[in-house]
Design a protein around this motif. Structure first.
Motif, PDB file in Angstrom:
ATOM      1  N   MET A   1       0.834  -1.204   0.000  1.00  0.00           N
ATOM      2  CA  MET A   1       0.000   0.000   0.000  1.00  0.00           C
ATOM      3  C   MET A   1       0.870   1.256   0.000  1.00  0.00           C
ATOM      4  O   MET A   1       0.609   2.202  -0.743  1.00  0.00           O
ATOM      5  N   GLY A   2       1.912   1.261   0.822  1.00  0.00           N
ATOM      6  CA  GLY A   2       2.809   2.415   0.855  1.00  0.00           C
ATOM      7  C   GLY A   2       3.474   2.660  -0.483  1.00  0.00           C
ATOM      8  O   GLY A   2       3.572   3.794  -0.947  1.00  0.00           O
ATOM      9  N   ILE A   3       3.924   1.594  -1.114  1.00  0.00           N
ATOM     10  CA  ILE A   3       4.558   1.739  -2.422  1.00  0.00           C
ATOM     11  C   ILE A   3       3.552   2.241  -3.452  1.00  0.00           C
ATOM     12  O   ILE A   3       3.851   3.136  -4.251  1.00  0.00           O
ATOM     13  N   MET A   4       2.341   1.703  -3.425  1.00  0.00           N
ATOM     14  CA  MET A   4       1.334   2.143  -4.398  1.00  0.00           C
ATOM     15  C   MET A   4       0.923   3.602  -4.158  1.00  0.00           C
ATOM     16  O   MET A   4       0.641   4.326  -5.110  1.00  0.00           O
ATOM     17  N   LEU A   5       0.905   4.048  -2.907  1.00  0.00           N
ATOM     18  CA  LEU A   5       0.648   5.468  -2.633  1.00  0.00           C
ATOM     19  C   LEU A   5       1.764   6.328  -3.217  1.00  0.00           C
ATOM     20  O   LEU A   5       1.512   7.384  -3.790  1.00  0.00           O
ATOM     21  N   ALA A   6       3.011   5.858  -3.068  1.00  0.00           N
ATOM     22  CA  ALA A   6       4.138   6.606  -3.636  1.00  0.00           C
ATOM     23  C   ALA A   6       4.062   6.631  -5.163  1.00  0.00           C
ATOM     24  O   ALA A   6       4.371   7.643  -5.789  1.00  0.00           O
ATOM     25  N   VAL A   7       3.608   5.528  -5.770  1.00  0.00           N
ATOM     26  CA  VAL A   7       3.421   5.486  -7.226  1.00  0.00           C
ATOM     27  C   VAL A   7       2.338   6.483  -7.622  1.00  0.00           C
ATOM     28  O   VAL A   7       2.503   7.264  -8.562  1.00  0.00           O
ATOM     29  N   GLU A   8       1.230   6.470  -6.883  1.00  0.00           N
ATOM     30  CA  GLU A   8       0.117   7.387  -7.175  1.00  0.00           C
ATOM     31  C   GLU A   8       0.557   8.844  -7.096  1.00  0.00           C
ATOM     32  O   GLU A   8       0.134   9.682  -7.889  1.00  0.00           O
TER      33      GLU A   8
ATOM     34  N   GLY B   1       3.500   9.892  -7.717  1.00  0.00           N
ATOM     35  CA  GLY B   1       4.560  10.145  -8.687  1.00  0.00           C
ATOM     36  C   GLY B   1       5.952  10.160  -8.093  1.00  0.00           C
ATOM     37  O   GLY B   1       6.910  10.568  -8.755  1.00  0.00           O
ATOM     38  N   ALA B   2       6.089   9.700  -6.846  1.00  0.00           N
ATOM     39  CA  ALA B   2       7.395   9.707  -6.191  1.00  0.00           C
ATOM     40  C   ALA B   2       8.288   8.581  -6.700  1.00  0.00           C
ATOM     41  O   ALA B   2       9.513   8.725  -6.731  1.00  0.00           O
ATOM     42  N   ILE B   3       7.701   7.462  -7.071  1.00  0.00           N
ATOM     43  CA  ILE B   3       8.453   6.329  -7.617  1.00  0.00           C
ATOM     44  C   ILE B   3       7.632   5.696  -8.741  1.00  0.00           C
ATOM     45  O   ILE B   3       6.452   6.013  -8.904  1.00  0.00           O
ATOM     46  N   GLU B   4       8.267   4.797  -9.467  1.00  0.00           N
ATOM     47  CA  GLU B   4       7.581   4.047 -10.520  1.00  0.00           C
ATOM     48  C   GLU B   4       7.767   2.562 -10.259  1.00  0.00           C
ATOM     49  O   GLU B   4       8.812   2.135  -9.777  1.00  0.00           O
ATOM     50  N   LEU B   5       6.747   1.789 -10.574  1.00  0.00           N
ATOM     51  CA  LEU B   5       6.817   0.342 -10.354  1.00  0.00           C
ATOM     52  C   LEU B   5       7.878  -0.325 -11.218  1.00  0.00           C
ATOM     53  O   LEU B   5       8.436  -1.353 -10.832  1.00  0.00           O
ATOM     54  N   ASP B   6       8.168   0.239 -12.367  1.00  0.00           N
ATOM     55  CA  ASP B   6       9.106  -0.412 -13.281  1.00  0.00           C
ATOM     56  C   ASP B   6      10.545   0.077 -13.126  1.00  0.00           C
ATOM     57  O   ASP B   6      11.393  -0.205 -13.982  1.00  0.00           O
ATOM     58  N   GLN B   7      10.833   0.769 -12.022  1.00  0.00           N
ATOM     59  CA  GLN B   7      12.212   1.139 -11.723  1.00  0.00           C
ATOM     60  C   GLN B   7      12.959  -0.116 -11.274  1.00  0.00           C
ATOM     61  O   GLN B   7      12.390  -0.964 -10.581  1.00  0.00           O
ATOM     62  N   PRO B   8      14.234  -0.237 -11.649  1.00  0.00           N
ATOM     63  CA  PRO B   8      15.013  -1.407 -11.220  1.00  0.00           C
ATOM     64  C   PRO B   8      15.054  -1.521  -9.697  1.00  0.00           C
ATOM     65  O   PRO B   8      15.187  -0.529  -8.983  1.00  0.00           O
ATOM     66  N   ALA B   9      14.910  -2.750  -9.227  1.00  0.00           N
ATOM     67  CA  ALA B   9      14.977  -3.033  -7.788  1.00  0.00           C
ATOM     68  C   ALA B   9      15.176  -4.524  -7.603  1.00  0.00           C
ATOM     69  O   ALA B   9      14.640  -5.326  -8.358  1.00  0.00           O
ATOM     70  N   GLY B  10      15.937  -4.886  -6.605  1.00  0.00           N
ATOM     71  CA  GLY B  10      16.155  -6.298  -6.344  1.00  0.00           C
ATOM     72  C   GLY B  10      17.271  -6.857  -7.205  1.00  0.00           C
ATOM     73  O   GLY B  10      18.195  -6.147  -7.593  1.00  0.00           O
ATOM     74  N   PRO B  11      17.165  -8.149  -7.529  1.00  0.00           N
ATOM     75  CA  PRO B  11      18.227  -8.770  -8.323  1.00  0.00           C
ATOM     76  C   PRO B  11      18.269  -8.197  -9.742  1.00  0.00           C
ATOM     77  O   PRO B  11      17.303  -7.565 -10.187  1.00  0.00           O
ATOM     78  N   GLU B  12      19.358  -8.442 -10.433  1.00  0.00           N
ATOM     79  CA  GLU B  12      19.516  -7.900 -11.783  1.00  0.00           C
ATOM     80  C   GLU B  12      18.341  -8.284 -12.678  1.00  0.00           C
ATOM     81  O   GLU B  12      17.908  -9.433 -12.717  1.00  0.00           O
ATOM     82  N   GLY B  13      17.793  -7.272 -13.358  1.00  0.00           N
ATOM     83  CA  GLY B  13      16.668  -7.479 -14.269  1.00  0.00           C
ATOM     84  C   GLY B  13      15.307  -7.351 -13.607  1.00  0.00           C
ATOM     85  O   GLY B  13      14.287  -7.354 -14.280  1.00  0.00           O
ATOM     86  N   ALA B  14      15.268  -7.211 -12.289  1.00  0.00           N
ATOM     87  CA  ALA B  14      13.991  -7.114 -11.564  1.00  0.00           C
ATOM     88  C   ALA B  14      13.621  -5.656 -11.311  1.00  0.00           C
ATOM     89  O   ALA B  14      14.460  -4.759 -11.360  1.00  0.00           O
TER      90      ALA B  14
ATOM     91  N   ASN C   1      10.305   8.080   0.492  1.00  0.00           N
ATOM     92  CA  ASN C   1       9.152   8.676   1.168  1.00  0.00           C
ATOM     93  C   ASN C   1       9.315   8.700   2.681  1.00  0.00           C
ATOM     94  O   ASN C   1       8.412   8.318   3.413  1.00  0.00           O
ATOM     95  N   GLU C   2      10.460   9.128   3.160  1.00  0.00           N
ATOM     96  CA  GLU C   2      10.752   9.096   4.591  1.00  0.00           C
ATOM     97  C   GLU C   2       9.690   9.827   5.413  1.00  0.00           C
ATOM     98  O   GLU C   2       9.272   9.357   6.456  1.00  0.00           O
ATOM     99  N   ALA C   3       9.224  10.969   4.953  1.00  0.00           N
ATOM    100  CA  ALA C   3       8.233  11.741   5.713  1.00  0.00           C
ATOM    101  C   ALA C   3       6.930  10.958   5.863  1.00  0.00           C
ATOM    102  O   ALA C   3       6.331  10.923   6.933  1.00  0.00           O
ATOM    103  N   ILE C   4       6.491  10.300   4.791  1.00  0.00           N
ATOM    104  CA  ILE C   4       5.268   9.506   4.854  1.00  0.00           C
ATOM    105  C   ILE C   4       5.473   8.329   5.797  1.00  0.00           C
ATOM    106  O   ILE C   4       4.612   8.003   6.607  1.00  0.00           O
ATOM    107  N   TRP C   5       6.635   7.659   5.722  1.00  0.00           N
ATOM    108  CA  TRP C   5       6.928   6.500   6.560  1.00  0.00           C
ATOM    109  C   TRP C   5       6.906   6.886   8.038  1.00  0.00           C
ATOM    110  O   TRP C   5       6.346   6.165   8.863  1.00  0.00           O
ATOM    111  N   VAL C   6       7.489   8.012   8.387  1.00  0.00           N
ATOM    112  CA  VAL C   6       7.480   8.479   9.775  1.00  0.00           C
ATOM    113  C   VAL C   6       6.053   8.692  10.251  1.00  0.00           C
ATOM    114  O   VAL C   6       5.676   8.309  11.354  1.00  0.00           O
ATOM    115  N   GLU C   7       5.213   9.285   9.392  1.00  0.00           N
ATOM    116  CA  GLU C   7       3.817   9.532   9.755  1.00  0.00           C
ATOM    117  C   GLU C   7       3.058   8.221   9.971  1.00  0.00           C
ATOM    118  O   GLU C   7       2.286   8.094  10.913  1.00  0.00           O
ATOM    119  N   ILE C   8       3.277   7.228   9.117  1.00  0.00           N
ATOM    120  CA  ILE C   8       2.596   5.933   9.256  1.00  0.00           C
ATOM    121  C   ILE C   8       3.007   5.242  10.539  1.00  0.00           C
ATOM    122  O   ILE C   8       2.190   4.652  11.224  1.00  0.00           O
TER     123      ILE C   8
END
Length: 140
Positions: free
Chosen positions: A64-71, A73-86, A131-138
């Motif tokens: 939910m936090g990640i999807m709020l950040a996507v909504e 525009g702070a991050i995108e789901l298709d940004q590289p993350a995790g192992p190579e190619g993910a 999204n440190e500010a949002i994380w602190v609030e949650i």
């Protein structure tokens, strides 16, 4: 004398029926905590500072936090993350190839869905950093 939950719920404008907080205080458990968040404020019951081992319940909270950040525009789901190619999308959908409890790739990306706590452990800090500010609030 009214219970703390009843008073808190009344203060938030409860009109009819039993509230979620009133139900929580009736649970046959050694320790309970709960919060009701509304536009009028926050009402709590129990020891809200206590930490519980909620295990896999953290996955939908992180998602939910990640999807709020996507909504936002702070991050995108298709940004590289995790192992190579993910990507973040792969981590959230258990398609990154990492094993249940290890960040080591067990399979190639998108080869097979593997229920992975490690993938979510990887995704959470990537979102927190953005999204440190949002994380602190949650957390408060």
């Amino acid at each position: 004398m009214a219970s703390a939950a009843a008073l808190a719920c009344s203060a938030l404008g409860r009109v009819v029926g039993i509230s979620a907080l009133e139900k929580i205080v009736q649970w046959p458990a050694d320790s309970i905590s709960g919060a009701l968040i509304s536009p009028l404020g926050i009402a709590t019951v129990g020891d809200t500072a206590r930490e519980y081992g909620i295990k896999s319940v953290t996955k939908p909270v992180v998602a939910m936090g990640i999807m709020l950040a996507v909504e936002e525009g702070a991050i995108e789901l298709d940004q590289p993350a995790g192992p190579e190619g993910a990507t973040r999308r792969h981590l959230l959908s258990h398609a990154s190839g990492v094993d249940f409890d290890s960040r080591d790739a067990k399979r190639p990306v998108e080869n097979r869905r593997i229920y992975s706590s490690a993938g979510y452990e990887w995704a959470k800090p990537l979102w927190q950093e953005t999204n440190e500010a949002i994380w602190v609030e949650i957390q408060s």
